[in-house]
Write a protein that holds these residues in place. Sequence first.
Motif, PDB file in Angstrom:
ATOM      1  N   THR A  32     -11.908 -12.873  -4.707  1.00 12.19           N
ATOM      2  CA  THR A  32     -11.705 -11.436  -4.510  1.00 12.19           C
ATOM      3  C   THR A  32     -13.064 -10.773  -4.357  1.00 12.19           C
ATOM      4  N   SER A  33     -13.233 -10.028  -3.276  1.00 17.63           N
ATOM      5  CA  SER A  33     -14.531  -9.433  -2.965  1.00 17.63           C
ATOM      6  C   SER A  33     -14.681  -8.052  -3.601  1.00 17.63           C
ATOM      7  N   ALA A  34     -15.921  -7.641  -3.765  1.00 11.33           N
ATOM      8  CA  ALA A  34     -16.209  -6.304  -4.277  1.00 11.33           C
ATOM      9  C   ALA A  34     -15.634  -5.238  -3.347  1.00 11.33           C
ATOM     10  N   GLU A  35     -15.695  -5.491  -2.032  1.00  9.01           N
ATOM     11  CA  GLU A  35     -15.169  -4.531  -1.060  1.00  9.01           C
ATOM     12  C   GLU A  35     -13.661  -4.352  -1.221  1.00  9.01           C
ATOM     13  N   ALA A  36     -12.960  -5.437  -1.555  1.00  7.79           N
ATOM     14  CA  ALA A  36     -11.508  -5.347  -1.755  1.00  7.79           C
ATOM     15  C   ALA A  36     -11.176  -4.479  -2.958  1.00  7.79           C
ATOM     16  N   ILE A  37     -11.975  -4.600  -4.006  1.00  5.21           N
ATOM     17  CA  ILE A  37     -11.730  -3.805  -5.214  1.00  5.21           C
ATOM     18  C   ILE A  37     -11.950  -2.329  -4.927  1.00  5.21           C
ATOM     19  N   GLU A  38     -13.008  -2.015  -4.186  1.00  2.22           N
ATOM     20  CA  GLU A  38     -13.256  -0.618  -3.820  1.00  2.22           C
ATOM     21  C   GLU A  38     -12.138  -0.065  -2.940  1.00  2.22           C
ATOM     22  N   ALA A  39     -11.664  -0.892  -1.988  1.00  2.00           N
ATOM     23  CA  ALA A  39     -10.577  -0.447  -1.113  1.00  2.00           C
ATOM     24  C   ALA A  39      -9.291  -0.234  -1.908  1.00  2.00           C
ATOM     25  N   LEU A  40      -9.022  -1.132  -2.863  1.00  2.00           N
ATOM     26  CA  LEU A  40      -7.843  -0.992  -3.715  1.00  2.00           C
ATOM     27  C   LEU A  40      -7.943   0.281  -4.554  1.00  2.00           C
ATOM     28  N   ALA A  41      -9.114   0.498  -5.162  1.00  2.00           N
ATOM     29  CA  ALA A  41      -9.314   1.687  -5.980  1.00  2.00           C
ATOM     30  C   ALA A  41      -9.118   2.956  -5.146  1.00  2.00           C
ATOM     31  N   ASP A  42      -9.673   2.978  -3.960  1.00  2.00           N
ATOM     32  CA  ASP A  42      -9.554   4.141  -3.084  1.00  2.00           C
ATOM     33  C   ASP A  42      -8.093   4.433  -2.761  1.00  2.00           C
ATOM     34  N   LYS A  43      -7.334   3.378  -2.488  1.00  2.00           N
ATOM     35  CA  LYS A  43      -5.911   3.526  -2.162  1.00  2.00           C
ATOM     36  C   LYS A  43      -5.132   4.047  -3.371  1.00  2.00           C
TER      37      LYS A  43
END
Length: 408
Positions: free
Chosen positions: A235-246
């Motif tokens: 799981t990438s850092a970018e995925a976590i940020e995208a999930l949080a944003d959503k």
Amino acid sequence: MDLKIEIKSEIGKLKVVLLKQPGKEIENITPVTMHGLLFDDIPYLPEAQKEHEEFAAILRQNGTHVLYLDDLMTDILKNKTIKSNFLEEIITASGFADNLTHTALKTYLNSLEPRKMITELMAGIRKGLLGDELRNLRSFPEVDDNPFIMAPMPNLYFTRDLAAIIGKGASISKMTFRARQRETLFIEYILKQHPFFAQDKIPYWHQRNSQTRIEGGDVLVLNEHVVAVGISQRTSAEAIEALADKLFKNNSGYDTVIALKIPCNHAMMHLDTVFTMVNYDQFTVYPDIMQKNQEMDIWVLHPADAGIEYLKYSSLERVLKDTLQLDELDLIYTGAGDEIAAPREQWNDGSNTLTIAPGEVVTYNRNYISNDLLRKHGIKVHEISSSELSRGRGGPRCMSLPLLREKI
């Protein structure tokens, strides 16, 4: 039967869960292919199935409704249009788009009844099954000596990795390794097409075709507004940020995402292999995820006017107390923290506990030091046999995708 999905904790009484019993796909692993298929060994299928049946029986005995991936897919594929669309997608995802091999595969698979088709897809399609339908360069062993035209999917019994239910929405995984990338088609079709769920307007926090990669084993729903996600091998850092944003922008109810950096290796592939929640204030932890002075790299993400606000932490205990508003915390170390027992039991998923109610878990029996420690800390432990299931490097939490838990 109408089923809703809703997960607002890791510990609420487990009401509905999705499983996949190991099948022929396990027997289609060979010493040559096992590492490419993300296995370190080849489980003995008859015993693995017995162990999995024991797992499902314990869940049922404790009030959990067990659904099976194969059954739900069979229901869906009785619709000929859905079946055709699904075949187009999974054959294309296997690397065959609009060519002779694609046509041969679709002709063969479309001729099968839904149950048999799903079973064969999961087990892998051998070239011999296509007979005269496959007449191109791919059929010559000098070009391709792999007996499988479509590879088996032996990791499917780890249903947790396919998605994560967060609140009333779903994060469908985008898998890191090619060996697992087709698997998420199954959960996507189930949530979007099966009558159990299709009437529900499920919001999607992440989709399988998203740009960022995230896997369900890295996602822990700690309560009704806090989610923890591992920055891991998968799981990438970018995925976590995208999930949080959503989550922050779509009335999910979630305003806190904890991003925990864990070692990026096969022994600690997901957050749930090293950290799980077993009660309101109790957690299992593999101590080697911590650095000197028990420090970790942790960030807490909150919504902000400019996007996302980041708070840096170095203490797992501190971040859990702050975000979950706890005065006391009980961290239960894998293998009691012993320098030999801890890594041995972590390799066999000693921290991969499935919580079925507050303070009540399912574990592998082989992790007896961790299990004894859990009991000493007041946790009720249901043990399942694990000589073969554990060879896939995943425990009871990995083998279960919770769809509904009681609120706590």
